[in-house]
Scaffold this motif. Structure first.
Motif, PDB file in Angstrom:
ATOM      1  N   GLY A 129      -2.117   1.802  20.454  1.00 28.84           N
ATOM      2  CA  GLY A 129      -2.372   3.059  19.754  1.00 28.84           C
ATOM      3  C   GLY A 129      -1.439   3.288  18.583  1.00 28.84           C
ATOM      4  N   LEU A 130      -0.273   2.647  18.597  1.00 28.41           N
ATOM      5  CA  LEU A 130       0.677   2.814  17.499  1.00 28.41           C
ATOM      6  C   LEU A 130       0.203   2.104  16.240  1.00 28.41           C
ATOM      7  N   ARG A 131      -0.576   1.050  16.387  1.00 27.19           N
ATOM      8  CA  ARG A 131      -1.020   0.274  15.228  1.00 27.19           C
ATOM      9  C   ARG A 131      -1.913   1.112  14.323  1.00 27.19           C
ATOM     10  N   GLN A 132      -2.890   1.789  14.906  1.00 29.74           N
ATOM     11  CA  GLN A 132      -3.792   2.613  14.107  1.00 29.74           C
ATOM     12  C   GLN A 132      -3.054   3.801  13.505  1.00 29.74           C
ATOM     13  N   ALA A 133      -2.159   4.406  14.289  1.00 28.46           N
ATOM     14  CA  ALA A 133      -1.392   5.537  13.771  1.00 28.46           C
ATOM     15  C   ALA A 133      -0.510   5.113  12.609  1.00 28.46           C
ATOM     16  N   LEU A 134       0.131   3.949  12.735  1.00 25.42           N
ATOM     17  CA  LEU A 134       0.987   3.479  11.656  1.00 25.42           C
ATOM     18  C   LEU A 134       0.172   3.189  10.402  1.00 25.42           C
ATOM     19  N   ALA A 135      -1.001   2.589  10.544  1.00 21.76           N
ATOM     20  CA  ALA A 135      -1.837   2.283   9.386  1.00 21.76           C
ATOM     21  C   ALA A 135      -2.154   3.555   8.603  1.00 21.76           C
ATOM     22  N   PHE A 136      -2.461   4.630   9.315  1.00 20.28           N
ATOM     23  CA  PHE A 136      -2.763   5.899   8.641  1.00 20.28           C
ATOM     24  C   PHE A 136      -1.543   6.445   7.914  1.00 20.28           C
ATOM     25  N   HIS A 137      -0.389   6.457   8.571  1.00 17.30           N
ATOM     26  CA  HIS A 137       0.800   7.041   7.959  1.00 17.30           C
ATOM     27  C   HIS A 137       1.358   6.166   6.836  1.00 17.30           C
ATOM     28  N   LEU A 138       1.141   4.859   6.889  1.00 14.56           N
ATOM     29  CA  LEU A 138       1.527   4.007   5.765  1.00 14.56           C
ATOM     30  C   LEU A 138       0.709   4.357   4.525  1.00 14.56           C
ATOM     31  N   GLU A 139      -0.580   4.604   4.723  1.00 17.09           N
ATOM     32  CA  GLU A 139      -1.406   5.005   3.594  1.00 17.09           C
ATOM     33  C   GLU A 139      -0.987   6.378   3.071  1.00 17.09           C
ATOM     34  N   ARG A 140      -0.647   7.272   3.975  1.00 17.45           N
ATOM     35  CA  ARG A 140      -0.179   8.598   3.553  1.00 17.45           C
ATOM     36  C   ARG A 140       1.140   8.486   2.787  1.00 17.45           C
ATOM     37  N   TRP A 141       2.014   7.600   3.224  1.00 20.32           N
ATOM     38  CA  TRP A 141       3.279   7.374   2.521  1.00 20.32           C
ATOM     39  C   TRP A 141       3.003   6.912   1.093  1.00 20.32           C
ATOM     40  N   ALA A 142       2.125   5.938   0.936  1.00 18.74           N
ATOM     41  CA  ALA A 142       1.788   5.437  -0.397  1.00 18.74           C
ATOM     42  C   ALA A 142       1.062   6.502  -1.217  1.00 18.74           C
ATOM     43  N   ASP A 143       0.237   7.317  -0.563  1.00 11.95           N
ATOM     44  CA  ASP A 143      -0.429   8.418  -1.271  1.00 11.95           C
ATOM     45  C   ASP A 143       0.590   9.373  -1.880  1.00 11.95           C
ATOM     46  N   GLU A 144       1.588   9.742  -1.097  1.00 11.51           N
ATOM     47  CA  GLU A 144       2.600  10.689  -1.580  1.00 11.51           C
ATOM     48  C   GLU A 144       3.435  10.076  -2.705  1.00 11.51           C
ATOM     49  N   GLU A 145       3.723   8.781  -2.601  1.00 16.80           N
ATOM     50  CA  GLU A 145       4.461   8.116  -3.678  1.00 16.80           C
ATOM     51  C   GLU A 145       3.628   8.094  -4.960  1.00 16.80           C
ATOM     52  N   ALA A 146       2.334   7.833  -4.823  1.00 15.72           N
ATOM     53  CA  ALA A 146       1.456   7.843  -5.995  1.00 15.72           C
ATOM     54  C   ALA A 146       1.374   9.235  -6.605  1.00 15.72           C
ATOM     55  N   ALA A 147       1.312  10.258  -5.755  1.00 11.08           N
ATOM     56  CA  ALA A 147       1.269  11.635  -6.260  1.00 11.08           C
ATOM     57  C   ALA A 147       2.543  11.980  -7.017  1.00 11.08           C
ATOM     58  N   ALA A 148       3.678  11.467  -6.547  1.00 15.50           N
ATOM     59  CA  ALA A 148       4.941  11.719  -7.243  1.00 15.50           C
ATOM     60  C   ALA A 148       4.965  11.038  -8.603  1.00 15.50           C
ATOM     61  N   VAL A 149       4.368   9.841  -8.696  1.00 12.09           N
ATOM     62  CA  VAL A 149       4.338   9.119  -9.971  1.00 12.09           C
ATOM     63  C   VAL A 149       3.383   9.788 -10.956  1.00 12.09           C
ATOM     64  N   VAL A 150       2.193  10.128 -10.485  1.00 16.18           N
ATOM     65  CA  VAL A 150       1.172  10.702 -11.359  1.00 16.18           C
ATOM     66  C   VAL A 150       1.477  12.164 -11.690  1.00 16.18           C
ATOM     67  N   GLY A 151       2.024  12.881 -10.694  1.00 18.37           N
ATOM     68  CA  GLY A 151       2.347  14.282 -10.908  1.00 18.37           C
ATOM     69  C   GLY A 151       1.198  15.230 -10.668  1.00 18.37           C
ATOM     70  N   ASP A 152       0.109  14.754 -10.076  1.00 19.17           N
ATOM     71  CA  ASP A 152      -1.053  15.607  -9.820  1.00 19.17           C
ATOM     72  C   ASP A 152      -1.701  15.162  -8.512  1.00 19.17           C
ATOM     73  N   ARG A 153      -1.541  15.950  -7.478  1.00 19.17           N
ATOM     74  CA  ARG A 153      -2.042  15.583  -6.155  1.00 19.17           C
ATOM     75  C   ARG A 153      -3.571  15.541  -6.132  1.00 19.17           C
ATOM     76  N   ARG A 154      -4.234  16.427  -6.877  1.00 20.66           N
ATOM     77  CA  ARG A 154      -5.692  16.442  -6.885  1.00 20.66           C
ATOM     78  C   ARG A 154      -6.266  15.191  -7.548  1.00 20.66           C
ATOM     79  N   THR A 155      -5.599  14.727  -8.574  1.00 19.13           N
ATOM     80  CA  THR A 155      -6.050  13.487  -9.229  1.00 19.13           C
ATOM     81  C   THR A 155      -5.954  12.309  -8.266  1.00 19.13           C
ATOM     82  N   VAL A 156      -4.861  12.270  -7.496  1.00 20.13           N
ATOM     83  CA  VAL A 156      -4.694  11.196  -6.513  1.00 20.13           C
ATOM     84  C   VAL A 156      -5.774  11.285  -5.447  1.00 20.13           C
ATOM     85  N   ALA A 157      -6.050  12.494  -4.968  1.00 17.74           N
ATOM     86  CA  ALA A 157      -7.094  12.670  -3.951  1.00 17.74           C
ATOM     87  C   ALA A 157      -8.444  12.226  -4.481  1.00 17.74           C
TER      88      ALA A 157
END
Length: 315
Positions: free
Chosen positions: A197-225
């Motif tokens: 069960g940890l494998r699927q949970a980690l896969a989701f949170h790794l993507e969320r981590w990268a999402d937040e990093e991308a939002a910080a680079v772009v500066g617009d959370r809606r654009t990233v979404a």
């Protein structure tokens, strides 16, 4: 030896409970902290399982060190040898599965690099020609540095500015060495099925981590979404079947609707007060119980051998 058997059962069964606690804790943590919590839990819980198996496997060996004959060991604990044999067989099977999983990972990475060989680009970017709609982070391999691989089909599917989001996301995977965290948890699931069960949970949170990093680079959370949603839809409409995961992490993997929903909310705080503290203590308690059970098992087995030795010597 009843209490020893109880400790064996506890040490081998507790990873299911530890997995449940770790997943709940990850749900209240920011993505980066969630990933580290899940990875740490996988390592410690798998370590507790291995310690319990090693303890069982070494009973006859410990008895020989104390100069206790095997018949005497069986007289005191008839199940000692069957348990030791079973533990040895389980560890052997784990080793075989670990090697198979590892070579599977390396084979997938090799094939990915071969397919990316047709790509062209500058810096860390490789654009592969073709109608396929795909993008993923490609870790370093045999002297070749890590790259971000994007198909020309994916470039055409995105609007202006959304490619920047995709590249920032995949670069975040590479910068954070997310493929290593994914590999550790994936290999830990071979040690104990309760950790899957940890494998699927980690896969989701790794993507969320990268999402937040991308939002910080772009500066617009809606654009990233919007970019992530568009990339996922484009990949689905073109029948892309390759799933994300170690060692290839893709912006279009995982439960995309939940990721998009999270990006439409404010940036997650570093911690969430009492809920975060409670989760940390719960996970620490789960891991501590597993570790203590393994240690108590080792101590109990040692005491058992000492008792058998004293019985043989008559003092």
């Amino acid at each position: 030896m009843t209490y020893v058997l109880a400790l064996v059962v506890l040490a081998l069964a507790f990873p299911w409970g530890g997995t449940w606690v770790a997943r709940r804790l990850a749900g209240v943590l920011p993505p980066r902290e969630a990933c580290w919590a899940l990875t740490g839990a996988a390592v410690l819980l798998a370590g507790g399982t291995t310690a319990a198996l090693i303890g069982l496997f070494h009973v006859p060996f410990l008895a020989s060190l104390e100069q206790v004959s095997l018949p005497r060991v069986l007289e005191v604990w008839p199940a000692a040898v069957p348990f030791a044999v079973a533990a040895g067989m389980v560890m052997l099977a784990q080793l075989v599965l670990l090697l198979r999983r590892w070579f599977k990972h390396r084979s997938l990475l090799k094939r990915a690099w071969q397919s990316a060989g047709r790509g062209t680009g500058e810096g860390d970017l490789l654009v592969v020609p073709g109608a396929d709609v795909d993008a993923f982070a490609l870790p370093a391999y045999r002297g070749r540095r890590s790259r971000v691989v994007v198909t020309s089909g994916m470039v055409r599917a995105l609007k202006a500015g959304e490619c920047e989001v995709l590249l920032a996301h995949e670069r975040a995977h590479l910068a954070g060495r997310h493929h290593l965290l994914s590999a550790v948890v994936d290999l830990a699931t071979v040690i104990h099925p309760g950790l899957r069960g940890l494998r699927q949970a980690l896969a989701f949170h790794l993507e969320r981590w990268a999402d937040e990093e991308a939002a910080a680079v772009v500066g617009d959370r809606r654009t990233v979404a919007a970019a992530i949603a568009r990339a996922a839809l484009a990949g689905a409409s073109h029948g892309r079947t390759r799933a994300g995961g170690y060692p290839l992490l893709s912006a279009t993997s995982g439960p995309v609707p939940q990721r998009v929903e999270a990006l439409l909310l404010p940036e997650p705080a570093t911690a969430r007060g009492r809920a975060w503290r409670a989760g940390v203590f719960a996970l620490a308690g789960a891991v501590a119980v597993t570790a203590l059970a393994a240690l108590a098992l080792a101590y109990g087995l040692h005491e058992y051998v000492e008792y058998a030795a004293i019985s043989v010597r008559g003092y």
